[in-house]
Design a protein around this motif. Structure first.
Motif, PDB file in Angstrom:
ATOM      1  N   HIS A  49      -6.374   8.197   2.650  1.00 44.65           N
ATOM      2  CA  HIS A  49      -7.382   7.197   3.022  1.00 44.65           C
ATOM      3  C   HIS A  49      -7.539   7.126   4.541  1.00 44.65           C
ATOM      4  CE1 HIS A  49      -8.371   5.625  -0.891  1.00 44.65           C
ATOM      5  NE2 HIS A  49      -7.097   5.384  -1.179  1.00 44.65           N
ATOM      6  N   LEU A  50      -6.437   7.195   5.259  1.00 41.43           N
ATOM      7  CA  LEU A  50      -6.500   7.171   6.726  1.00 41.43           C
ATOM      8  C   LEU A  50      -7.231   8.396   7.266  1.00 41.43           C
ATOM      9  CD1 LEU A  50      -2.947   5.806   7.462  1.00 41.43           C
ATOM     10  CD2 LEU A  50      -5.102   4.704   8.112  1.00 41.43           C
ATOM     11  N   LYS A  51      -7.073   9.530   6.630  1.00 40.62           N
ATOM     12  CA  LYS A  51      -7.776  10.739   7.053  1.00 40.62           C
ATOM     13  C   LYS A  51      -9.288  10.548   6.916  1.00 40.62           C
ATOM     14  CE  LYS A  51      -8.258  15.728   6.280  1.00 40.62           C
ATOM     15  NZ  LYS A  51      -9.544  15.704   6.902  1.00 40.62           N
ATOM     16  N   VAL A  52      -9.714   9.952   5.811  1.00 37.80           N
ATOM     17  CA  VAL A  52     -11.143   9.689   5.612  1.00 37.80           C
ATOM     18  C   VAL A  52     -11.651   8.730   6.685  1.00 37.80           C
ATOM     19  CG1 VAL A  52     -12.861   8.680   4.050  1.00 37.80           C
ATOM     20  CG2 VAL A  52     -11.065  10.171   3.139  1.00 37.80           C
ATOM     21  N   LEU A  58     -13.625   5.782  12.397  1.00 35.64           N
ATOM     22  CA  LEU A  58     -13.299   4.354  12.389  1.00 35.64           C
ATOM     23  C   LEU A  58     -11.886   4.040  12.857  1.00 35.64           C
ATOM     24  CD1 LEU A  58     -15.057   3.296   9.079  1.00 35.64           C
ATOM     25  CD2 LEU A  58     -15.849   2.944  11.435  1.00 35.64           C
ATOM     26  N   VAL A  59     -10.978   5.005  12.769  1.00 27.91           N
ATOM     27  CA  VAL A  59      -9.609   4.786  13.237  1.00 27.91           C
ATOM     28  C   VAL A  59      -9.152   5.981  14.063  1.00 27.91           C
ATOM     29  CG1 VAL A  59      -9.014   3.333  11.241  1.00 27.91           C
ATOM     30  CG2 VAL A  59      -8.426   5.750  11.217  1.00 27.91           C
ATOM     31  N   GLY A  65       7.214   8.533  18.228  1.00 31.87           N
ATOM     32  CA  GLY A  65       8.434   9.136  17.679  1.00 31.87           C
ATOM     33  C   GLY A  65       8.061  10.083  16.562  1.00 31.87           C
ATOM     34  N   THR A  66       8.638   9.844  15.390  1.00 31.31           N
ATOM     35  CA  THR A  66       8.376  10.718  14.242  1.00 31.31           C
ATOM     36  C   THR A  66       7.259  10.196  13.341  1.00 31.31           C
ATOM     37  OG1 THR A  66      10.044   9.561  12.948  1.00 31.31           O
ATOM     38  CG2 THR A  66      10.763  11.519  14.181  1.00 31.31           C
ATOM     39  N   ARG A  67       6.621   9.134  13.736  1.00 30.18           N
ATOM     40  CA  ARG A  67       5.561   8.570  12.891  1.00 30.18           C
ATOM     41  C   ARG A  67       4.238   8.510  13.624  1.00 30.18           C
ATOM     42  NH1 ARG A  67       7.198   2.216  12.556  1.00 30.18           N
ATOM     43  NH2 ARG A  67       7.175   1.888  14.783  1.00 30.18           N
ATOM     44  N   ARG A  68       3.183   8.271  12.877  1.00 28.74           N
ATOM     45  CA  ARG A  68       1.842   8.110  13.429  1.00 28.74           C
ATOM     46  C   ARG A  68       1.471   6.639  13.298  1.00 28.74           C
ATOM     47  NH1 ARG A  68       0.950  12.309  16.130  1.00 28.74           N
ATOM     48  NH2 ARG A  68      -1.156  11.572  16.445  1.00 28.74           N
ATOM     49  N   VAL A  69       0.936   6.077  14.372  1.00 27.93           N
ATOM     50  CA  VAL A  69       0.483   4.691  14.357  1.00 27.93           C
ATOM     51  C   VAL A  69      -1.040   4.715  14.446  1.00 27.93           C
ATOM     52  CG1 VAL A  69       0.547   2.464  15.541  1.00 27.93           C
ATOM     53  CG2 VAL A  69       2.614   3.875  15.413  1.00 27.93           C
ATOM     54  N   TYR A  70      -1.664   4.024  13.517  1.00 29.61           N
ATOM     55  CA  TYR A  70      -3.121   3.996  13.430  1.00 29.61           C
ATOM     56  C   TYR A  70      -3.653   2.661  13.926  1.00 29.61           C
ATOM     57  CZ  TYR A  70      -2.940   8.251  10.703  1.00 29.61           C
ATOM     58  OH  TYR A  70      -2.735   9.551  10.310  1.00 29.61           O
ATOM     59  N   ARG A  71      -4.840   2.729  14.504  1.00 30.14           N
ATOM     60  CA  ARG A  71      -5.536   1.512  14.945  1.00 30.14           C
ATOM     61  C   ARG A  71      -7.029   1.730  14.785  1.00 30.14           C
ATOM     62  NH1 ARG A  71      -8.000   2.270  19.814  1.00 30.14           N
ATOM     63  NH2 ARG A  71      -7.229   3.962  21.104  1.00 30.14           N
ATOM     64  N   VAL A  72      -7.784   0.650  14.768  1.00 23.62           N
ATOM     65  CA  VAL A  72      -9.245   0.737  14.696  1.00 23.62           C
ATOM     66  C   VAL A  72      -9.747   1.353  15.993  1.00 23.62           C
ATOM     67  CG1 VAL A  72     -11.364  -0.647  14.653  1.00 23.62           C
ATOM     68  CG2 VAL A  72      -9.491  -1.188  13.088  1.00 23.62           C
ATOM     69  N   ALA A  75     -14.827   2.441  19.596  1.00 25.03           N
ATOM     70  CA  ALA A  75     -16.085   3.179  19.722  1.00 25.03           C
ATOM     71  C   ALA A  75     -16.732   3.380  18.351  1.00 25.03           C
ATOM     72  CB  ALA A  75     -15.844   4.521  20.409  1.00 25.03           C
ATOM     73  N   GLY A  76     -15.935   3.717  17.356  1.00 24.29           N
ATOM     74  CA  GLY A  76     -16.464   3.887  16.010  1.00 24.29           C
ATOM     75  C   GLY A  76     -16.987   2.584  15.439  1.00 24.29           C
TER      76      GLY A  76
END
Length: 107
Positions: A49-52, A58-59, A65-72, A75-76
């Motif tokens: 879902h995050l990839k879409v 939109l994000v 570190g070893t993880r990915r942090v997503y945010r809105v 600009a999108g």
């Protein structure tokens, strides 16, 4: 091209799970694992879902570190808002034109 991107954003938000993820990210940035713990879907499903959402602009994500942090992505979100504002502006213009048009009784 901005309209195509906005339409992709609307399509991405058409899925209830993606919309929930987006709304959670609007509160604050989050890693995939945290989102998965808060939702009734698997971690791989959240990643999909995050990839879409990311492909729709939109994000965005960053390594922490070893993880990915997503945010809105502001600009999108601005592009999506501009697209929707266009509808509102056209509706207001049409309303103004209709209100100022002479009626048969006044002619």
């Amino acid at each position: 091209m901005a309209n195509v991107r906005a339409v992709e954003g609307l399509a991405a938000l058409g899925d209830p799970t993606r919309r929930t993820i987006f709304e959670r990210l609007a509160e604050r940035p989050r890693p995939v694992g945290e989102l998965a713990r808060e939702l009734p879907v698997s971690r791989p499903a959240v990643s999909q879902h995050l990839k879409v959402l990311k492909d729709a602009g939109l994000v965005v994500d960053r390594a922490a570190g070893t993880r990915r942090v997503y945010r809105v992505d502001p600009a999108g979100l601005a592009g999506l808002r501009d697209y929707l504002d266009g509808f509102w502006n056209r509706a207001l213009s049409a309303y103004k034109e209709a209100a100022e048009r002479p009626t048969k009784e006044s002619a």
